[in-house]
Design a protein around this motif. Structure first.
Motif, short mmCIF file in Angstrom:
data_model
loop_
_atom_site.label_atom_id
_atom_site.label_comp_id
_atom_site.label_asym_id
_atom_site.label_seq_id
_atom_site.Cartn_x
_atom_site.Cartn_y
_atom_site.Cartn_z
N SER A 124 0.83 -1.21 0.00
CA SER A 124 0.00 0.00 0.00
C SER A 124 0.87 1.26 0.00
CB SER A 124 -0.97 0.01 1.18
OG SER A 124 -0.26 -0.12 2.38
N ALA A 125 2.08 1.19 0.58
CA ALA A 125 2.95 2.38 0.59
C ALA A 125 3.42 2.70 -0.83
CB ALA A 125 4.15 2.14 1.49
N ALA A 126 3.87 1.65 -1.54
CA ALA A 126 4.37 1.88 -2.91
C ALA A 126 3.23 2.34 -3.82
CB ALA A 126 5.01 0.61 -3.44
N PHE A 127 2.08 1.69 -3.70
CA PHE A 127 0.96 2.06 -4.58
C PHE A 127 0.47 3.48 -4.29
CE2 PHE A 127 0.10 -2.67 -5.21
CZ PHE A 127 0.65 -2.66 -6.48
N VAL A 194 7.49 1.21 6.50
CA VAL A 194 8.17 1.27 5.20
C VAL A 194 7.98 2.66 4.62
CG1 VAL A 194 7.81 -1.21 4.73
CG2 VAL A 194 6.26 0.45 3.77
N VAL A 195 8.98 3.10 3.87
CA VAL A 195 8.89 4.46 3.33
C VAL A 195 9.36 4.46 1.87
CG1 VAL A 195 11.14 5.07 4.35
CG2 VAL A 195 9.59 6.87 3.68
N VAL A 211 6.80 11.60 -0.62
CA VAL A 211 7.35 10.80 0.47
C VAL A 211 6.17 10.16 1.19
CG1 VAL A 211 8.77 10.78 2.55
CG2 VAL A 211 9.26 12.42 0.73
N VAL A 212 6.11 8.84 1.16
CA VAL A 212 4.97 8.13 1.77
C VAL A 212 5.51 7.13 2.78
CG1 VAL A 212 3.07 6.52 1.31
CG2 VAL A 212 3.49 8.42 -0.26
N LEU A 219 1.16 7.75 5.97
CA LEU A 219 1.42 9.17 6.21
C LEU A 219 2.05 9.81 4.99
CD1 LEU A 219 3.00 9.04 9.80
CD2 LEU A 219 0.59 9.31 9.18
N ARG A 220 1.53 10.96 4.62
CA ARG A 220 2.13 11.74 3.53
C ARG A 220 1.89 13.21 3.86
NH1 ARG A 220 0.51 11.73 -2.95
NH2 ARG A 220 1.94 13.42 -3.48
#
Ligand SMILES: Cc1cc2nc3c(=O)[nH]c(=O)nc-3n(C[C@H](O)[C@H](O)[C@H](O)COP(=O)(O)OP(=O)(O)OC[C@H]3O[C@@H](n4cnc5c(N)ncnc54)[C@H](O)[C@@H]3O)c2cc1C
Length: 278
Positions: A124-127, A194-195, A211-212, A219-220
Motif C-alpha cells: 500500500s505504501a508503494a501504490f 516502510v517508506v 514521500v509516503v 502518512l504523507r
C-alpha cells in the motif's frame, strides 16, 4: 441461508462468484491464503466456513501494459510482478522484494496484500506513492478508487461488503530518484514501517516529490512536498533543512507514532533530501 461447514466455491466467472456470495454473504475470498492462515502454528488450520477461491477467475490473473500504465490482476503473485523486470517502477519492485521470503512471494497475491483486513501491508505504501488506482467490483457495478483513499479510509478495509478487488492500475511515470526502505524497529501491532521517497525532475527543476510512510496508517505530508516542488536542482541546503523541519512538525502531530519510528523516518528523509543538494 445457513452455511454447512467448510464449503469451498471455485467460480470461474464473476457471475458465479457473486451468485455464491449473494447466497453466503459471510463467505471469504481466498487468494493465496497466506494472510488467512497467518499466525496459525497449529496442526489443524482454521479456515472460514465458506470460501470463495479466486483461483479460476482468469481475469484476475492478467497483466497488461499500455504506454502509460501497468495493469496487474488481483491474483498475480508478488514474485510474478518482480519477474516482470524493468517495466515495474523501482519503488514497487523493491517493496515486493522485501516482503517475506521467496516461497511466500510465490504464493501471496497482490490483491491479498492490499485487502488484508488486519493491518495495512507493505504494497500500500508503494501504490500510494505511485498514485495507483484499484478497481473494485461488486455484483452490480465496478468502481475505481485511488490507493491513497483506499488506505486512508477508516475500518479494517475500504471494501464494501461483497466487493472484490479485481486489478491495480499503476502509472508508468519516470522517477529520477527512487528510494524504498523498510525499518525493523516498529513496535508490535503497528506493522513494519516502510517508506518510499520519489523525485521527478525536468532539466534542473524538481517537478514532483512524494514521500509516503506506512506503519499502522499511511502518512504523507503534501505541505512539505510543496516546499520543494518547482525548486532548482541541486537544492540549496536551506530549502532541504526547511523540508526536514516541516516533516518534523508534521510528525509531532501524529498520535501513536513511537519515538524510534519517528527518528528513523526523519533520518531517512534528511539523508535523501540532502542527496539532492549541492
Ligand atoms: C511469514 C509471513 C511473513 C510476511 N511478511 C510480510 C511482509 O514483510 N510485508 C508484507 O507486506 N506482508 C507480509 N506478510 C503478509 C503477506 O504479504 C500477505 O499474507 C499476503 O500478501 C496476502 O496475500 P494472499 O494472496 O495470501 O491473500 P489471502 O490470505 O488469500 O487473503 C488475505 C485477505 O485479503 C482478502 N482478499 C484476497 N484477495 C482479495 C481480492 N481480490 N478482493 C477482496 N479481498 C481479497 C481475503 O479475503 C483475506 O481477508 C507475511 C505473511 C507471512 C505468512
Amino acid at each position: 441461508m445457513a452455511a454447512p461447514l467448510n464449503q469451498v466455491f471455485f467460480p470461474s466467472t464473476f457471475q458465479e462468484l457473486f451468485s455464491a456470495w449473494g447466497r453466503f454473504p459471510g463467505a471469504v475470498p481466498y487468494a493465496g491464503g497466506t494472510g488467512i492462515i497467518r499466525g496459525q502454528g497449529r496442526q489443524t488450520l482454521e479456515l472460514p466456513p465458506v470460501i470463495l477461491s479466486l483461483d479460476k477467475l482468469e481475469d484476475l490473473q492478467r497483466i497488461s501494459r499500455s504506454e502509460r500504465y501497468l495493469e496487474i490482476g488481483a491474483m498475480v503473485k508478488l514474485s510474478q510482478i518482480i519477474r516482470l523486470g524493468k517495466i515495474v517502477p523501482e519503488a514497487l519492485s523493491r517493496c515486493l522484494e522485501n516482503i517475506a521470503g521467496a516461497q511466500l512471494r510465490n504464493i501471496a497475491t497482490i490483491g491479498g496484500n492490499i485487502c488484508y483486513p488486519a493491518e495495512r501491508l507493505d504494497a500500500s505504501a508503494a501504490f500510494t506513492a505511485l498514485d495507483a488506482q484499484y478497481e473494485l467490483r461488486s455484483a452490480q457495478s465496478s468502481r475505481w478508487i485511488s490507493a491513497s483513499r483506499f488506505s486512508s479510509l477508516p475500518g479494517p478495509t475500504a471494501l464494501n461488503p461483497q466487493e472484490l478487488l479485481t486489478r491495480v492500475r499503476v502509472p508508468l511515470d519516470q522517477w529520477n530518484y527512487s528510494v524504498y526502505k523498510k525499518f525493523s524497529g516498529s513496535p508490535p501491532g503497528s506493522g513494519c514501517g516502510v517508506v518510499v521517497f520519489l523525485v521527478k525532475n525536468q532539466k534542473n527543476a524538481l517537478t514532483d516529490i512524494r514521500v509516503v510512510y506506512k506503519t499502522a496508517a499511511i502518512l504523507r505530508d503534501k505541505n512539505s512536498e510543496a516546499i520543494l516542488a518547482g525548486k532548482q536542482l541541486p537544492l540549496s541546503r536551506r530549502v532541504a533543512a526547511e523540508f526536514v523541519e516541516n516533516w518534523e512538525i508534521f510528525l509531532s502531530g501524529i498520535q501513536n507514532l513511537d519515538e524510534l519510528s519517528q527518528k528513523e523516518l526523519l533520518n531517512f528523509i534528511e539523508l535523501n533530501v540532502y542527496n539532492l543538494t549541492e
